[in-house]
Design an enzyme around this catalytic site. Sequence first.
Site, PDB file in Angstrom:
ATOM      1  N   TYR A 258      37.958  18.070 -86.356  1.00  0.00           N
ATOM      2  CA  TYR A 258      39.013  17.845 -85.374  1.00  0.00           C
ATOM      3  C   TYR A 258      40.311  18.575 -85.772  1.00  0.00           C
ATOM      4  CZ  TYR A 258      35.578  14.227 -84.369  1.00  0.00           C
ATOM      5  OH  TYR A 258      34.410  13.568 -84.117  1.00  0.00           O
TER       6      TYR A 258
ATOM      7  N   PRO B  80      26.774  12.272 -86.293  1.00  0.00           N
ATOM      8  CA  PRO B  80      27.943  12.405 -87.162  1.00  0.00           C
ATOM      9  C   PRO B  80      28.690  13.720 -86.939  1.00  0.00           C
ATOM     10  CG  PRO B  80      25.936  12.845 -88.392  1.00  0.00           C
ATOM     11  CD  PRO B  80      25.504  12.457 -87.016  1.00  0.00           C
ATOM     12  N   GLY B  81      30.002  13.655 -87.031  1.00  0.00           N
ATOM     13  CA  GLY B  81      30.808  14.872 -86.920  1.00  0.00           C
ATOM     14  C   GLY B  81      31.726  14.974 -88.124  1.00  0.00           C
TER      15      GLY B  81
ATOM     16  N   ARG C 120      46.379  16.307 -85.632  1.00  0.00           N
ATOM     17  CA  ARG C 120      46.025  14.934 -86.024  1.00  0.00           C
ATOM     18  C   ARG C 120      47.224  14.108 -86.518  1.00  0.00           C
ATOM     19  NH1 ARG C 120      42.872  13.352 -89.413  1.00  0.00           N
ATOM     20  NH2 ARG C 120      41.862  11.795 -88.100  1.00  0.00           N
TER      21      ARG C 120
ATOM     22  N   TYR D 246      47.805  11.047 -84.039  1.00  0.00           N
ATOM     23  CA  TYR D 246      47.285   9.745 -84.506  1.00  0.00           C
ATOM     24  C   TYR D 246      48.055   9.211 -85.709  1.00  0.00           C
ATOM     25  CZ  TYR D 246      43.160  12.042 -82.393  1.00  0.00           C
ATOM     26  OH  TYR D 246      42.301  12.740 -81.589  1.00  0.00           O
TER      27      TYR D 246
ATOM     28  N   CYS E  59      59.059  23.274 -81.778  1.00  0.00           N
ATOM     29  CA  CYS E  59      60.326  22.634 -81.402  1.00  0.00           C
ATOM     30  C   CYS E  59      60.131  21.185 -80.982  1.00  0.00           C
ATOM     31  CB  CYS E  59      60.970  23.431 -80.274  1.00  0.00           C
ATOM     32  SG  CYS E  59      61.166  25.124 -80.779  1.00  0.00           S
ATOM     33  N   GLU E  60      59.606  20.377 -81.879  1.00  0.00           N
ATOM     34  CA  GLU E  60      59.457  18.945 -81.634  1.00  0.00           C
ATOM     35  C   GLU E  60      59.559  18.244 -82.978  1.00  0.00           C
ATOM     36  OE1 GLU E  60      56.586  17.233 -79.158  1.00  0.00           O
ATOM     37  OE2 GLU E  60      56.218  19.053 -78.009  1.00  0.00           O
TER      38      GLU E  60
HETATM   39  N1  LLP Z   1      29.298  10.700 -80.669  1.00  0.00           N
HETATM   40  C1  LLP Z   1      30.193  10.514 -79.678  1.00  0.00           C
HETATM   41  C2  LLP Z   1      29.702  10.111 -78.350  1.00  0.00           C
HETATM   42  C3  LLP Z   1      31.566  10.684 -79.910  1.00  0.00           C
HETATM   43  O1  LLP Z   1      32.443  10.488 -78.931  1.00  0.00           O
HETATM   44  C4  LLP Z   1      32.011  11.076 -81.219  1.00  0.00           C
HETATM   45  C5  LLP Z   1      33.435  11.272 -81.499  1.00  0.00           C
HETATM   46  C6  LLP Z   1      31.039  11.291 -82.223  1.00  0.00           C
HETATM   47  C7  LLP Z   1      29.687  11.089 -81.907  1.00  0.00           C
HETATM   48  C8  LLP Z   1      31.400  11.743 -83.612  1.00  0.00           C
HETATM   49  O2  LLP Z   1      32.029  10.759 -84.335  1.00  0.00           O
HETATM   50  P1  LLP Z   1      32.364  10.983 -85.900  1.00  0.00           P
HETATM   51  O3  LLP Z   1      31.080  11.071 -86.659  1.00  0.00           O
HETATM   52  O4  LLP Z   1      33.116  12.275 -86.017  1.00  0.00           O
HETATM   53  O5  LLP Z   1      33.174   9.805 -86.280  1.00  0.00           O
HETATM   54  N2  LLP Z   1      39.939  13.639 -82.650  1.00  0.00           N
HETATM   55  C9  LLP Z   1      39.797  12.396 -83.369  1.00  0.00           C
HETATM   56  C10 LLP Z   1      38.359  11.909 -83.397  1.00  0.00           C
HETATM   57  C11 LLP Z   1      37.774  11.729 -82.024  1.00  0.00           C
HETATM   58  C12 LLP Z   1      36.325  11.327 -82.048  1.00  0.00           C
HETATM   59  C13 LLP Z   1      35.734  11.387 -80.694  1.00  0.00           C
HETATM   60  N3  LLP Z   1      34.338  11.073 -80.628  1.00  0.00           N
HETATM   61  C14 LLP Z   1      40.354  12.572 -84.778  1.00  0.00           C
HETATM   62  O6  LLP Z   1      40.846  13.644 -85.109  1.00  0.00           O
HETATM   63  O7  LLP Z   1      40.347  11.625 -85.553  1.00  0.00           O
END
Ligand code: LLP
Length: 408
Positions: free
Chosen positions: A365, A273-274, A307, A311, A337-338
């Site tokens: 992120y 998890p992130g 973000r 997105y 400037c966008e």
């Molecule tokens: N494991 C892998 C292999 C991943 O590629 C990712 C996220 C995670 C774990 C963590 O996932 P999470 O628990 O955070 O959902 N920049 C984007 C999100 C990109 C996520 C990329 N991979 C945003 O701001 O929404």
Amino acid sequence: MNSFKYIDGTLHCEEVAIEDIASKYGTPSYIYSEREIRNNAKAYLSSLKKPGIICFSVKALSNIHILKILANEGCGFDVVSAGELQRCFEAGISGEKIIFSGVGKSEQEIALAISSDIYSINAESVSEINRISKVAGEIGKVAPLGIRINPDISIASHEYIQTGKKDDKFGIDLRDALTVIKKVLNLPNLELKGIACHIGSQISDLDFFKKAAASMLEILNETDALNINLSFIDMGGGGGITYIDEKHLDPKEIIEQIEKVLHERSELLVLEPGRSIVGNAGALVTRIEYLKSSFAIVDAGMNDLIRPALYKAKHKVVDVNLSSAKKKSLKIVGPICESGDYLSQETELNSVEGDLIAVLGAGAYGSVMSSNYNSRARAPEILVNGNEFRLIKRRESVADLLSLETSL
Ligand code: LLP
């Protein structure tokens, strides 16, 4: 668990007034709650009923002071580059706590991972597996290997953060998994340790986790038949969070559902998890420079938080100080400037020029995706703990940026 709340009409992070932090460190600034980060990690760690590892996904927030806190809670780490690996080492984290994911690892990155004795390198293609075998041979070590499967599952989130459909660049097609596994067993210098998948981010429906676990089970049934023993099943990232009104998935439920599908398995369950650990534990604080018709032009831009521009992500934006002034509907835009440089397309605020506002849900992120576009120096990071706060990353200066060109 919301560590950003109003006390006497002024926004606080834990027990610290946001305006006190802004007067000390200026704006824009990223502010994080240590308590919330710890609690979010605990929610995953304490939900594991069977042996498992919670590997924080370093890409979400890679500040070494945050990594130290998560290591102290008992987390492992998921990295996707040599840079993130080195951040872990700088934070005092040892190799056996680290999984290396990612679709394009260089030879140097693979060599660093192998020589640092990490827990697993999760490979995403046959070419990469061949490269890992070759590099391991050159170093004279056996590389611990995971195989990332692409289960062809589409999750309901922005197309850029879906990673588990068959046309995505990630993983090895579920249907080819067994052939690849057999190939690995015949290659030198590799120890096949596990299988992995990550179907995407900001997942708001438990069913997607169940489906992914069922796909993993299909492979495990086949490996069982061949008497192949694995050590781990890596189910990838964690649950989605609430930015505006999205469903927040409870880590306990995610783990329960996955464990239910995989109930007879003895392999370690790995989760990475992130977002759900740090997302709502962080805010970007910025000051209104100008009001112009329906625009609030603030001192943070898409270079600080990309973000919304990238997105079309929605973040709640709030006044730091509540007032009785009539609320106005505003577009929160930056100095870049966008026309895509916005933080919110519609927010109701009563703030006026010179006031502070906070973009919530910016812990994941946010800072990590910031850039120097328009030669803007990046924002500092401040960590709050109770009624104390400390700088964990200083504000960049233009001199920092120029030095890469002047110190040649
Ligand atoms: N494991 C892998 C292999 C991943 O590629 C990712 C996220 C995670 C774990 C963590 O996932 P999470 O628990 O955070 O959902 N920049 C984007 C999100 C990109 C996520 C990329 N991979 C945003 O701001 O929404």
